[in-house]
Design a protein around this motif. Sequence first.
Motif, PDB file in Angstrom:
ATOM      1  N   ASN A 213       0.644  -1.178  -0.095  1.00 36.38           N
ATOM      2  CA  ASN A 213      -0.178   0.037  -0.016  1.00 36.38           C
ATOM      3  C   ASN A 213       0.768   1.160  -0.103  1.00 36.38           C
ATOM      4  OD1 ASN A 213       0.910  -0.433   2.810  1.00 36.38           O
ATOM      5  ND2 ASN A 213      -0.787   0.708   3.472  1.00 36.38           N
ATOM      6  N   GLU A 305      -3.424  -1.897 -12.030  1.00 37.26           N
ATOM      7  CA  GLU A 305      -4.489  -1.598 -12.313  1.00 37.26           C
ATOM      8  C   GLU A 305      -5.632  -2.165 -11.497  1.00 37.26           C
ATOM      9  OE1 GLU A 305      -7.376  -1.111 -16.028  1.00 37.26           O
ATOM     10  OE2 GLU A 305      -5.233  -0.713 -16.432  1.00 37.26           O
ATOM     11  N   GLN A 308      -5.422  -0.615  -7.724  1.00 35.66           N
ATOM     12  CA  GLN A 308      -5.209   0.458  -7.602  1.00 35.66           C
ATOM     13  C   GLN A 308      -6.176   1.354  -6.546  1.00 35.66           C
ATOM     14  OE1 GLN A 308      -7.185   3.077  -8.992  1.00 35.66           O
ATOM     15  NE2 GLN A 308      -8.601   1.230  -9.763  1.00 35.66           N
ATOM     16  N   THR A 309      -7.353   0.579  -6.351  1.00 34.54           N
ATOM     17  CA  THR A 309      -8.390   1.136  -5.574  1.00 34.54           C
ATOM     18  C   THR A 309      -7.871   1.076  -4.193  1.00 34.54           C
ATOM     19  OG1 THR A 309      -9.831  -0.693  -5.599  1.00 34.54           O
ATOM     20  CG2 THR A 309     -10.304   0.959  -7.166  1.00 34.54           C
ATOM     21  N   TYR A 310      -6.970   0.384  -3.692  1.00 35.23           N
ATOM     22  CA  TYR A 310      -6.509  -0.069  -2.225  1.00 35.23           C
ATOM     23  C   TYR A 310      -5.481   1.111  -1.927  1.00 35.23           C
ATOM     24  CZ  TYR A 310      -9.833  -3.971  -3.138  1.00 35.23           C
ATOM     25  OH  TYR A 310     -10.948  -4.674  -3.471  1.00 35.23           O
ATOM     26  N   ARG A 364      -5.138   9.114 -14.618  1.00 31.61           N
ATOM     27  CA  ARG A 364      -6.299   8.141 -14.249  1.00 31.61           C
ATOM     28  C   ARG A 364      -5.619   7.009 -14.124  1.00 31.61           C
ATOM     29  NH1 ARG A 364      -6.287  10.453 -18.480  1.00 31.61           N
ATOM     30  NH2 ARG A 364      -5.414   9.435 -20.407  1.00 31.61           N
ATOM     31  N   HIS A 365      -6.333   6.023 -13.634  1.00 29.64           N
ATOM     32  CA  HIS A 365      -5.729   4.562 -13.243  1.00 29.64           C
ATOM     33  C   HIS A 365      -5.638   3.757 -14.413  1.00 29.64           C
ATOM     34  CE1 HIS A 365     -10.034   3.235 -13.710  1.00 29.64           C
ATOM     35  NE2 HIS A 365      -9.478   1.999 -13.828  1.00 29.64           N
TER      36      HIS A 365
END
Length: 386
Positions: A213, A305, A308-310, A364-365
Amino acid sequence: MLLTDSLLDFFLETRAYTETLCKPLEIEDYVVQPIVDVSPPKWHLGHTTWFFEEFILKVYVPDYKIFDGDFSYVFNSYYETIGKRVVRSDRGNLSRPSVEKVYAYRNYVTDAMKALFSIDQNKSLYDLLEIGIHHEKQHQELLLTDIKYILGNNPLLPKYSDAFKEHPSEQYQQEWIAVDEGVYEIGHRSNEFCYDNELGRHKVYLHAYEISNKLVTNAEFVNFIEAGGYEKFDLWHAEAWDWVNNNQIKAPLYWHKIDDDWHHYTMNGLQKLDTVMPVTHISYFEAFAFAQWSGFRLPTEFEWETAQTYFPWGKRWEWTESAYLPYPNYQKADGALGEYNGKFMVNQKVLRGGSVATPNKHTRHTYRNFFQPNLRWQYTGLRLAR
């Protein structure tokens, strides 16, 4: 889709920000080119302007009068379709046109674009304008990193500006994010802007993995150096080991050992190394060697990718273990714009995320940046996986 006031505002905001980035410069700074990868600030100002003139104004404005007949030769970057251009390594030899004339060129083209907006609104123009805006945003990032290289290789190590902050820190505990094996979708899927290399949304199979992270910090990289990381051939690819030895690489770019303490050049001048800050200005070669030394590895761009939200991203362009290749069903555009991305899909590694130099409303991701594995003048760092 019609051109809107908001798109015009976006264009004008982008044009103004490029010039804001140049305000701290002295006039002598505008033409310096220390290495082939770094372009002089004056060239960036002209090239981003030429892009709008060449691809929009000359096409959509009847009887458009070009500002200067030599500027296509001077400010074309790599578009073979457009014609001859100044060799990249010679951009620093362009003492003329003057900085004053280049700013006059910018004003001329910006005014012509505003006039065009008032009479022509169509989908093809809208699409070209979006590409042009984001093209200039890409050059804003390059402009900042090129300015840093220009000033950071000046023997006086002058500061750029106290206003630019490049010291992000991640003040939280390091954790491993677990991702289950499975089939995941990769690629851009919204109606918002993206580059063609993000298209061809497709499925990939991923084995179970974990990803950090947090980015690797300066303190961790100091440990790598002190453990002899740059002297252990078994940590490096063969080409990377040649690069280390031929160039006498001992530390990340801009690091200086002074009185047994590490310092680094920043946009705020030479400072003592901030150990909690994510490491930056490292090549893929160095990122790979550090991962080998630490017992981990770099994530692939698909692993990045998917996860990536974490974790927060955008502080450093992050090296991945993926070669820069086309997605399934990738389609190059016709003409000169087809040269924008596809022609570079060889001998490069993918970076993901963004950096402190990336302008607003740009990354952007799914964004795929890419550079050769030895380059490190961008704000490049790494995140580990296992």
